[in-house]
Design a protein around this motif. Sequence first.
Motif, PDB file in Angstrom:
ATOM      1  N   ASP A  31      10.440  72.085 -97.190  1.00 18.96           N
ATOM      2  CA  ASP A  31       9.115  72.351 -96.639  1.00 18.96           C
ATOM      3  C   ASP A  31       8.997  73.849 -96.380  1.00 18.96           C
ATOM      4  OD1 ASP A  31       8.975  69.628 -96.715  1.00 18.96           O
ATOM      5  OD2 ASP A  31       8.757  69.337 -94.551  1.00 18.96           O
ATOM      6  N   ASP A  33       7.219  76.140 -94.922  1.00 17.76           N
ATOM      7  CA  ASP A  33       6.160  76.313 -93.939  1.00 17.76           C
ATOM      8  C   ASP A  33       5.824  77.779 -93.683  1.00 17.76           C
ATOM      9  OD1 ASP A  33       6.198  73.552 -93.701  1.00 17.76           O
ATOM     10  OD2 ASP A  33       7.514  73.572 -91.954  1.00 17.76           O
ATOM     11  N   GLY A  37       3.785  77.264 -90.274  1.00 13.97           N
ATOM     12  CA  GLY A  37       4.419  76.364 -89.322  1.00 13.97           C
ATOM     13  C   GLY A  37       4.121  76.722 -87.883  1.00 13.97           C
ATOM     14  N   GLY A  58      11.885  82.547 -94.168  1.00 11.93           N
ATOM     15  CA  GLY A  58      12.084  81.436 -95.084  1.00 11.93           C
ATOM     16  C   GLY A  58      11.760  81.774 -96.523  1.00 11.93           C
ATOM     17  N   HIS A 110      -0.708  73.623 -91.933  1.00  8.18           N
ATOM     18  CA  HIS A 110       0.326  72.810 -91.277  1.00  8.18           C
ATOM     19  C   HIS A 110      -0.193  72.183 -89.981  1.00  8.18           C
ATOM     20  CE1 HIS A 110       4.452  71.725 -89.879  1.00  8.18           C
ATOM     21  NE2 HIS A 110       4.719  71.745 -91.180  1.00  8.18           N
ATOM     22  N   ASP A 195      16.790  65.405 -91.766  1.00  4.54           N
ATOM     23  CA  ASP A 195      15.994  66.633 -91.649  1.00  4.54           C
ATOM     24  C   ASP A 195      16.826  67.679 -90.907  1.00  4.54           C
ATOM     25  OD1 ASP A 195      14.116  68.620 -90.904  1.00  4.54           O
ATOM     26  OD2 ASP A 195      12.514  67.156 -90.649  1.00  4.54           O
ATOM     27  N   TRP A 197      15.544  70.238 -89.229  1.00  3.47           N
ATOM     28  CA  TRP A 197      14.854  70.788 -88.063  1.00  3.47           C
ATOM     29  C   TRP A 197      15.344  70.205 -86.731  1.00  3.47           C
ATOM     30  CZ3 TRP A 197      12.051  75.043 -87.498  1.00  3.47           C
ATOM     31  CH2 TRP A 197      11.395  75.246 -86.281  1.00  3.47           C
ATOM     32  N   THR A 237      15.516  66.482 -96.258  1.00  2.00           N
ATOM     33  CA  THR A 237      14.416  67.402 -95.952  1.00  2.00           C
ATOM     34  C   THR A 237      14.965  68.661 -95.295  1.00  2.00           C
ATOM     35  OG1 THR A 237      12.868  65.573 -95.648  1.00  2.00           O
ATOM     36  CG2 THR A 237      12.243  67.697 -94.717  1.00  2.00           C
ATOM     37  N   HIS A 239      14.183  73.087 -94.379  1.00  2.00           N
ATOM     38  CA  HIS A 239      13.213  74.156 -94.167  1.00  2.00           C
ATOM     39  C   HIS A 239      13.901  75.490 -94.470  1.00  2.00           C
ATOM     40  CE1 HIS A 239      11.747  70.755 -91.836  1.00  2.00           C
ATOM     41  NE2 HIS A 239      10.544  71.271 -91.907  1.00  2.00           N
TER      42      HIS A 239
END
Length: 289
Positions: A31, A33, A37, A58, A110, A195, A197, A237, A239
């Motif tokens: 993702d 973002d 984000g 990122g 987002h 994930d 995160w 998932t 980031h």
Amino acid sequence: MPSPAPTPHPPADLDFAWPSGSRAAVSFTFDVDAEAGWLGEDASYARRLTSLSEGRYGVVRGVPRILRLLADHGIRATFFVPGHTAERHPGTVEDILAAGHEIGHHGHLHLRSDKVSAAEQRAEIERGLVALTAAGAPVPTGYRSSSWELTPETFALLDEYGFGYDSSCMGDDRPYYETHDGRSLLELPVHWSLDDWPRYGWNIDTGGNTAAPGELHTSWLTEYAWAKTERRHVCYTLHPEVVGRPQRFAELVRLVEAIAEDGQAWNAPLADVAAHVRPLLPVPAAAGR
């Protein structure tokens, strides 16, 4: 008021028969973002240059590291890109596409669907599509909601705009059809435990978690091992601003290398997984999709 019809699930003994005799399918999804984000969290972040710079990390450092890793192992992945990211960093979209990866829809700014109006949810879909097209991406077939919250309004919009699959729900750990109000959509499910995160996400206002070194690699490799016994799909998932930091990226490298050395996984972007499983799953009769 009648109870809603239950969402049908694949039979317990369904064999997805992955390509090349693979025992499991694995999708690495990212993702991207970036600043969206934070801006989607609260408009006040427009003045918080440090927070925005972390999101920017990122695309500046995380995505290039990830693209090199995937190229080293011949893996194609799925990158969910908000429209705002595509507008602000069109070169990142170009780099992802040039490397042969799929780009999916991830809203525009987002915004969490459950916290905005129906009109704003429509704008998120439409503005995201326009921005991705302007950045050179093909019309996306896949969608992932911001913060993994779908509403009835967004679900209806995905049907209206003809998305081929969603990757936001958690009703199974195999591909299945998510249904609502007579509509259905192929779901390639996610989960918080898969994930990065929840392990590493942190900000100055709410704090967060800091997982022990190696935890991501250990727990995710265990998930993969179990998926092989059930011959199912795993959707990880990540980031880029989170896993792109070297001490975390090292754990992703270990995971990718372990799965590659095992040699029993079909590594594929979500669009390819969707195309493979769609003929194998019963379509809910009420929706006819």
